[in-house]
Design an enzyme around this catalytic site. Sequence first.
Site, mmCIF file in Angstrom:
data_model
loop_
_atom_site.group_PDB
_atom_site.id
_atom_site.type_symbol
_atom_site.label_atom_id
_atom_site.label_comp_id
_atom_site.label_asym_id
_atom_site.label_seq_id
_atom_site.Cartn_x
_atom_site.Cartn_y
_atom_site.Cartn_z
ATOM 1 N N ASP A 39 -21.239 5.330 -49.511
ATOM 2 C CA ASP A 39 -22.429 5.703 -50.279
ATOM 3 C C ASP A 39 -23.165 6.855 -49.601
ATOM 4 O O ASP A 39 -23.108 6.992 -48.371
ATOM 5 C CB ASP A 39 -23.383 4.507 -50.393
ATOM 6 C CG ASP A 39 -22.799 3.371 -51.228
ATOM 7 O OD1 ASP A 39 -21.886 3.643 -52.023
ATOM 8 O OD2 ASP A 39 -23.263 2.229 -51.068
ATOM 9 N N TYR A 67 -18.570 -2.597 -39.817
ATOM 10 C CA TYR A 67 -19.852 -1.974 -40.158
ATOM 11 C C TYR A 67 -20.967 -2.555 -39.302
ATOM 12 O O TYR A 67 -20.903 -3.699 -38.850
ATOM 13 C CB TYR A 67 -20.205 -2.241 -41.634
ATOM 14 C CG TYR A 67 -19.220 -1.714 -42.633
ATOM 15 C CD1 TYR A 67 -19.401 -0.462 -43.222
ATOM 16 C CD2 TYR A 67 -18.102 -2.463 -43.022
ATOM 17 C CE1 TYR A 67 -18.503 0.026 -44.162
ATOM 18 C CE2 TYR A 67 -17.198 -1.977 -43.953
ATOM 19 C CZ TYR A 67 -17.404 -0.737 -44.514
ATOM 20 O OH TYR A 67 -16.510 -0.252 -45.436
ATOM 21 N N ASP A 81 -29.298 -2.406 -52.556
ATOM 22 C CA ASP A 81 -29.801 -1.800 -51.317
ATOM 23 C C ASP A 81 -31.222 -1.324 -51.569
ATOM 24 O O ASP A 81 -31.735 -1.399 -52.689
ATOM 25 C CB ASP A 81 -28.886 -0.680 -50.817
ATOM 26 C CG ASP A 81 -28.779 0.489 -51.789
ATOM 27 O OD1 ASP A 81 -29.682 0.659 -52.642
ATOM 28 O OD2 ASP A 81 -27.795 1.246 -51.699
ATOM 29 N N ARG A 173 -23.149 -4.145 -49.248
ATOM 30 C CA ARG A 173 -24.357 -4.332 -50.069
ATOM 31 C C ARG A 173 -24.324 -5.688 -50.777
ATOM 32 O O ARG A 173 -25.330 -6.396 -50.843
ATOM 33 C CB ARG A 173 -24.453 -3.220 -51.117
ATOM 34 C CG ARG A 173 -24.883 -1.884 -50.595
ATOM 35 C CD ARG A 173 -25.018 -0.867 -51.698
ATOM 36 N NE ARG A 173 -23.721 -0.458 -52.239
ATOM 37 C CZ ARG A 173 -23.424 -0.402 -53.522
ATOM 38 N NH1 ARG A 173 -24.312 -0.766 -54.413
ATOM 39 N NH2 ARG A 173 -22.245 0.008 -53.923
#
Length: 306
Positions: A39, A67, A81, A173
């Site tokens: 993103d 992550y 988000d 997310r």
Amino acid sequence: MINGILNIYKEKGYTSHDVVARLRGITGQKKIGHTGTLDPDAEGVLPVCLGRATKVCGMLTDRDKAYRTVLLLGKTTDTQDVTGTVLSEADTGALTDDEAASGIMGFVGEYDQVPPMYSALKVGGKKLYELAREGKTVERRSRKVVIREIRILRMELPRVEMEVSCSKGTYIRTLCHDIGEKLGTGGCMESLLRTRAGRFSVEESLRLDEVEKAVQEDRLAQILLPLDQVFDHMDRITVKDSGKMPAYNGNPLEFKHIEKLPAGCGQDAECRVYDRDGHFIGIYRCDGRKFRLEKMFLDPELVSQK
């Protein structure tokens, strides 16, 4: 043509497409592809393939990833988000650290995840985020993802900073959203940094300005990873001169064509195949009797010279 892989650090504000477009300008080469969308607000590892290395894009996308993310509890949004429109807010004052940790760790393992509407997945030939921007919501099938590990780095409710190691196709997310649902407070993702994609780590990644400087100083070869190194976890085998042309043509290779069979190269094992000059030919799989081509990476110009 430039052939190889660059471990790019995608900076905030760039789309993955923006990174590819910028690299085309920096290198003067059109044949470039990335290995997995990040993103625009996310940062971190984005392996980018150049030239013949674009053949491994799909293989790299299939690898596990890691992550570092911040989960914000008490808020849900339409994008899952903090950039999205707030749909609901809840007080997290009654939630204890132990309750939050228990709920988070309950997601370790396999679970069914429904991809978010704001994603690049296609339904009926149209990307979900395009439909979402039109105010449409469509049914999405859940798919199994694997959360291999979650490490809670810091907890200051309503925020939880954590590291997540997961299978391909996992939306962090959505994981944040699902954790919030399970805890009864709602939740969304506040930040995201991809720290690893397969063998590529954030510590070794390069920003676009660093790549541009390397090109200007004629040092691109020093930072470009040869595409065969992506497969360095596989056994390496070399074909004899008698097997060179069959290999160049993608034909099955008999054991007699191989200089030395590695001990670990048994039934259904994948191997990297080279000629005696060290040219990388491709990935072959052993069926117990022969090696059969899985993916060809040989430079066509090399064949024409033989």
